[in-house]
Design a protein around this motif. Structure first.
Motif, mmCIF file in Angstrom:
data_model
loop_
_atom_site.group_PDB
_atom_site.id
_atom_site.type_symbol
_atom_site.label_atom_id
_atom_site.label_comp_id
_atom_site.label_asym_id
_atom_site.label_seq_id
_atom_site.Cartn_x
_atom_site.Cartn_y
_atom_site.Cartn_z
ATOM 1 N N VAL A 131 0.844 -1.195 0.000
ATOM 2 C CA VAL A 131 0.000 0.000 0.000
ATOM 3 C C VAL A 131 0.882 1.248 0.000
ATOM 4 C CG1 VAL A 131 -1.592 1.362 1.413
ATOM 5 C CG2 VAL A 131 -2.018 -1.074 1.052
ATOM 6 N N MET A 132 1.942 1.223 0.769
ATOM 7 C CA MET A 132 2.849 2.371 0.836
ATOM 8 C C MET A 132 3.469 2.662 -0.521
ATOM 9 S SD MET A 132 6.358 3.069 0.896
ATOM 10 C CE MET A 132 7.215 1.697 1.661
ATOM 11 N N LEU A 133 3.946 1.635 -1.192
ATOM 12 C CA LEU A 133 4.575 1.837 -2.501
ATOM 13 C C LEU A 133 3.584 2.392 -3.516
ATOM 14 C CD1 LEU A 133 6.778 -1.388 -2.714
ATOM 15 C CD2 LEU A 133 7.557 0.965 -2.391
ATOM 16 N N LYS A 134 2.361 1.964 -3.421
ATOM 17 C CA LYS A 134 1.336 2.483 -4.324
ATOM 18 C C LYS A 134 1.011 3.934 -4.006
ATOM 19 C CE LYS A 134 -3.030 1.033 -6.438
ATOM 20 N NZ LYS A 134 -4.087 -0.025 -6.455
ATOM 21 N N TYR A 135 0.976 4.255 -2.716
ATOM 22 C CA TYR A 135 0.637 5.626 -2.298
ATOM 23 C C TYR A 135 1.727 6.610 -2.729
ATOM 24 C CZ TYR A 135 -1.155 9.415 0.619
ATOM 25 O OH TYR A 135 -1.679 10.618 1.041
ATOM 26 N N VAL A 136 2.995 6.255 -2.536
ATOM 27 C CA VAL A 136 4.081 7.190 -2.847
ATOM 28 C C VAL A 136 4.413 7.218 -4.337
ATOM 29 C CG1 VAL A 136 5.063 6.988 -0.546
ATOM 30 C CG2 VAL A 136 5.914 5.501 -2.373
ATOM 31 N N ALA A 137 3.721 6.409 -5.105
ATOM 32 C CA ALA A 137 3.910 6.454 -6.563
ATOM 33 C C ALA A 137 2.915 7.403 -7.226
ATOM 34 C CB ALA A 137 3.764 5.048 -7.154
ATOM 35 N N ASP A 138 2.052 8.002 -6.425
ATOM 36 C CA ASP A 138 0.989 8.868 -6.950
ATOM 37 C C ASP A 138 1.388 10.339 -6.787
ATOM 38 O OD1 ASP A 138 -1.418 10.383 -7.285
ATOM 39 O OD2 ASP A 138 -2.573 8.581 -6.871
ATOM 40 N N VAL A 139 1.449 11.050 -7.917
ATOM 41 C CA VAL A 139 1.843 12.459 -7.909
ATOM 42 C C VAL A 139 0.888 13.310 -7.090
ATOM 43 C CG1 VAL A 139 2.110 14.526 -9.346
ATOM 44 C CG2 VAL A 139 3.090 12.362 -10.082
ATOM 45 N N GLU A 140 -0.401 13.022 -7.146
ATOM 46 C CA GLU A 140 -1.368 13.807 -6.388
ATOM 47 C C GLU A 140 -1.105 13.707 -4.886
ATOM 48 O OE1 GLU A 140 -5.409 13.049 -7.344
ATOM 49 O OE2 GLU A 140 -5.182 13.502 -9.480
ATOM 50 N N VAL A 169 9.067 9.672 2.650
ATOM 51 C CA VAL A 169 8.985 8.373 1.984
ATOM 52 C C VAL A 169 9.002 8.560 0.464
ATOM 53 C CG1 VAL A 169 7.707 6.205 1.822
ATOM 54 C CG2 VAL A 169 7.635 7.526 3.937
ATOM 55 N N PHE A 170 8.365 9.625 -0.021
ATOM 56 C CA PHE A 170 8.401 9.920 -1.457
ATOM 57 C C PHE A 170 9.839 10.146 -1.912
ATOM 58 C CE2 PHE A 170 4.057 11.065 -0.382
ATOM 59 C CZ PHE A 170 3.323 10.683 -1.503
ATOM 60 N N VAL A 171 10.591 10.899 -1.115
ATOM 61 C CA VAL A 171 11.969 11.238 -1.490
ATOM 62 C C VAL A 171 12.885 10.027 -1.356
ATOM 63 C CG1 VAL A 171 13.931 12.751 -1.012
ATOM 64 C CG2 VAL A 171 11.598 13.616 -0.761
ATOM 65 N N ALA A 172 12.688 9.240 -0.305
ATOM 66 C CA ALA A 172 13.582 8.108 -0.035
ATOM 67 C C ALA A 172 13.304 6.893 -0.917
ATOM 68 C CB ALA A 172 13.472 7.712 1.433
ATOM 69 N N ASN A 173 12.157 6.860 -1.572
ATOM 70 C CA ASN A 173 11.806 5.723 -2.420
ATOM 71 C C ASN A 173 12.827 5.577 -3.559
ATOM 72 O OD1 ASN A 173 10.584 3.718 -3.911
ATOM 73 N ND2 ASN A 173 8.912 4.997 -4.674
ATOM 74 N N PRO A 174 13.563 4.461 -3.600
ATOM 75 C CA PRO A 174 14.589 4.304 -4.644
ATOM 76 C C PRO A 174 14.002 4.045 -6.034
ATOM 77 C CG PRO A 174 14.416 2.303 -3.344
ATOM 78 C CD PRO A 174 13.531 3.319 -2.676
ATOM 79 N N ASP A 175 12.748 3.672 -6.085
ATOM 80 C CA ASP A 175 12.115 3.371 -7.378
ATOM 81 C C ASP A 175 11.003 4.367 -7.676
ATOM 82 O OD1 ASP A 175 13.680 1.002 -7.829
ATOM 83 O OD2 ASP A 175 12.451 -0.005 -6.317
ATOM 84 N N LYS A 176 11.341 5.635 -7.642
ATOM 85 C CA LYS A 176 10.340 6.677 -7.906
ATOM 86 C C LYS A 176 9.834 6.582 -9.339
ATOM 87 C CE LYS A 176 12.877 10.006 -5.043
ATOM 88 N NZ LYS A 176 14.072 9.126 -4.926
#
Length: 351
Positions: A259-268, A294-301
């Motif tokens: 769920v976290m990965l899906k949330y931080v993959a959303d620009v909105e 978490v958005f910034v630290a995500n290595p697979d933005k």
């Protein structure tokens, strides 16, 4: 109700009378008698709401049931199980919920305690009340919508939170349409009721995390669209702060990694957190920071997220350089430094 009372009256009266047998010089009522007499008083009160005598009777019987259900020791176990078994057979839990709004304040508290104890107590290893309630959508709906009546909102809220302790009932609550009404209740004008609804919302999502994982994955779009718009954008200060804190706890919990990965993959979602990061409230800024990182630290933005961060890189670095630098929290200051390093390492935006 007539049939129910007939079943109760025809039941074998328990002879298990222990040290509580004497009360004001009279024999204590047995569990069977308490259930039968309480149901009869509630039924008479339903027919005549002005009947003070029947309210007093129901109050008396509920008080005695409460005392028995909360009693401790091996000697009380038999009486408790007998009461729970008879209450289930006669449909007392559903009747307590139906009559709750019409009872006096103190009586409502006893009724809620009796209801919760009956739900929690197994008989012969089986949670009969849980099984009955899980198949009774009408009663569950009445409880879930209890916040709509200010007089009984807090009582129903306490009952609803207690039910969340049971995984079977929590599943019914989460997947029921009434669950979505909590988003409205958390924004009610009465602060005490709105705060109680938030406490229930948190309990529903945090009590059984594996169940919440399934629920959020099955309802991802609806849940987070409603969460963002109703709680983080429209909510008052308290609602937004508490909702941000809860969201951070959910996203940073390892069980919710998908769920976290899906949330931080959303620009909105990113844009929302960037706006909240600049909120006038330091507390809201602080809670937003823990999600923004978490958005910034995500290595697979995703490319869209990386682009927004790159375009706002200079402004973000300038802002975070002075962001709550006086906060005495070593962990936070360490994360702030790390975030600045990650942002500095991002590619410059294309001209």
């Amino acid at each position: 109700m007539t049939t129910t009372l007939a079943r109760c009256r025809g039941a074998r009266v328990s002879t298990d009378v222990d040290a509580r047998a004497k009360m004001f010089g009279k024999r204590a009522r047995t569990p069977d008698e308490l259930v039968t007499k309480c149901l009869a008083a509630l039924e008479r009160f339903r027919v005549d709401r002005s009947s003070v005598k029947d309210v007093e009777s129901a109050t008396k019987y509920l008080g005695e049931m409460r005392a028995l259900l909360l009693s401790e020791g091996d000697g009380a176990k038999g009486g408790v199980e007998t009461l729970v078994r008879r209450a289930n057979a006669c449909g007392l839990p559903a009747q307590l919920i139906a009559h709750l709004p019409h009872l006096p304040f103190e009586t409502r508290k006893d009724a809620a305690t009796v209801f919760n104890c009956i739900v929690r107590t197994p008989v012969g290893g089986e949670y009969e009340t849980v099984e009955d309630l899980s198949e009774n959508a009408e009663v569950l709906d009445i409880i879930a919508r209890g916040y709509e009546n200010p007089d009984v909102a807090l009582t129903f809220g306490a009952i609803l939170r207690d039910m969340c302790r049971n995984e079977t009932l929590l599943r019914k609550i989460l997947y029921g349409e009434s669950f979505w009404k909590l988003f409205e209740y958390m924004q009610l004008q009465t602060f005490e009721i709105a705060s109680d609804a938030m406490a229930t919302f948190r309990e529903a999502l945090m009590r059984h995390k594996e169940l919440t994982v399934d629920f959020l994955q099955a309802n991802y779009e609806r849940f987070f669209k409603t969460y963002n718009s109703e709680l983080l954008q429209k909510g008052n200060y308290v609602t937004r702060r508490q909702s941000l804190k809860l969201l951070g706890e959910i996203l940073l919990d390892s069980v919710h990694v998908n769920v976290m990965l899906k949330y931080v993959a959303d620009v909105e979602n990113l844009c929302l957190m960037m706006n909240l990061l600049r909120d006038e409230s330091n507390s809201i800024q602080f809670e937003a920071f823990h999600i923004f990182k978490v958005f910034v630290a995500n290595p697979d933005k995703p490319a869209s997220v990386a682009m927004i961060l790159s375009k706002n890189k200079a402004k973000l670095i300038t802002y975070l350089n002075d962001f709550q630098t006086t906060r005495e929290d070593e962990s936070f200051q360490s994360e702030r430094t790390m975030l600045l390093e990650l942002l500095t390492a991002l590619p410059d935006p294309e001209a």
